[in-house]
Design an enzyme around this catalytic site. Structure first.
Site, PDB file in Angstrom:
ATOM      1  N   CYS A 113      39.792  36.092  35.584  1.00 25.38           N
ATOM      2  CA  CYS A 113      40.591  36.209  33.941  1.00 25.38           C
ATOM      3  C   CYS A 113      41.450  35.331  35.695  1.00 25.38           C
ATOM      4  O   CYS A 113      41.363  34.478  35.865  1.00 25.38           O
ATOM      5  CB  CYS A 113      41.357  37.569  34.682  1.00 25.38           C
ATOM      6  SG  CYS A 113      42.785  38.282  33.477  1.00 25.38           S
ATOM      7  N   HIS A 217      37.762  39.541  29.908  1.00 28.90           N
ATOM      8  CA  HIS A 217      36.775  40.466  31.340  1.00 28.90           C
ATOM      9  C   HIS A 217      35.778  41.197  31.084  1.00 28.90           C
ATOM     10  O   HIS A 217      35.284  41.934  30.610  1.00 28.90           O
ATOM     11  CB  HIS A 217      37.811  41.920  31.511  1.00 28.90           C
ATOM     12  CG  HIS A 217      39.227  41.672  32.294  1.00 28.90           C
ATOM     13  ND1 HIS A 217      39.097  41.626  33.814  1.00 28.90           N
ATOM     14  CD2 HIS A 217      39.968  41.032  31.214  1.00 28.90           C
ATOM     15  CE1 HIS A 217      40.484  41.674  33.892  1.00 28.90           C
ATOM     16  NE2 HIS A 217      41.048  41.058  33.132  1.00 28.90           N
ATOM     17  N   GLU A 219      33.517  41.799  32.780  1.00 27.56           N
ATOM     18  CA  GLU A 219      32.916  43.218  33.375  1.00 27.56           C
ATOM     19  C   GLU A 219      33.287  44.388  33.082  1.00 27.56           C
ATOM     20  O   GLU A 219      32.318  45.569  33.062  1.00 27.56           O
ATOM     21  CB  GLU A 219      33.223  43.944  34.808  1.00 27.56           C
ATOM     22  CG  GLU A 219      35.215  43.986  34.978  1.00 27.56           C
ATOM     23  CD  GLU A 219      36.057  42.962  34.601  1.00 27.56           C
ATOM     24  OE1 GLU A 219      36.013  42.281  34.133  1.00 27.56           O
ATOM     25  OE2 GLU A 219      37.254  43.174  34.559  1.00 27.56           O
TER      26      GLU A 219
END
Ligand code: MN
Length: 239
Positions: A113, A217, A219
């Site tokens: 990001c 994202h 994660e």
């Protein structure tokens, strides 16, 4: 078994009820690194280049985490859009210097990001300051803070590093929580994923050991999404 060390960049600012100064980063980054067999090490913001070099001496790879906007002055724009929310405490300058040094060392970098945007600016690229007003898009690139939901898709350049990591998938549903995006791409970087509205969703440096930035994202999708786990696995393998 010895684990390779991944340095994770942090924000710095006054947060929480007590408004105390803190270095902080969301837990999802270190959790995903841990589950991928790495040892996460949080790297606080520093203005000292000797300390910064020592941070890089200690790690096998670098993960540039998400965060707020990069100050437009850092990519040559004098007029700052009113919606801009920048990081406190010198994070921009620290991360830009960190990236330049890490690239000079050919240290593996995985950028997420804001991290993708830092990569691009550090290497000479520019950003759109405010996607909703500067790009003709019907997509919500800025979803809620948890971003565990996939809100738009990205098209992936076949044969790119990213394309290989996701086993040749040409489109990938992704989450999205960003205000800015890459505009002019830095020399040496190539675009390897685009949203349907033309927003850059991945950048990589083909001649690097491993240098990949994604605008989404992974994660936050780690538990539910195989391509997200594949990204972390590929990064871990490169260390
Ligand atoms: Mn997006």
């Amino acid at each position: 078994m010895t684990r390779k060390i991944v340095g994770i960049t942090c924000s710095q600012g006054t947060v929480g009820d007590w408004q105390l100064p803190m270095d902080y980063v969301r837990c999802a980054y270190s959790a995903a690194c841990e589950k991928s067999g790495l040892l996460p090490l949080l790297l606080p913001v520093t203005g000292d280049q000797v300390v910064r070099a020592a941070q890089l001496d200690l790690v096998d790879g670098l993960l540039l985490s998400g965060g707020l906007d990069i100050h437009p002055g850092l990519y040559g724009e004098g007029e700052v859009h009113p919606s801009t929310e920048t990081e406190a405490g010198g994070r921009d300058a620290h991360e830009i210097a960190l990236v330049r040094e890490a690239v000079a060392r050919d240290l593996p970098i995985f950028a997420i990001c804001r991290g993708l945007q830092v990569l691009n600016v550090a290497l000479g690229g520019t950003l759109f300051q405010d996607l909703p007003t500067q790009v003709d898009t019907e997509w919500a690139h800025r979803q809620g803070p948890h971003s565990s939901e996939k809100t738009h898709r990205t098209c992936i350049v076949p044969g790119s590093r990213l394309g290989k990591i996701v086993s040749g998938m040409e489109t990938l549903p992704i989450n999205s929580h960003h205000h800015q995006a890459a505009k002019d791409v830095a020399p040496g970087l190539v675009v390897t994923a685009l949203a349907d509205d033309g927003v850059v969703e991945a950048l990589e440096k083909p001649d690097a050991r491993f240098l990949l930035g994604v605008q989404w994202h992974p994660e936050n999708l780690y538990e539910t999404d195989a391509p997200s786990r594949a990204l972390f696995a590929a990064f871990a393998k490169a260390l």
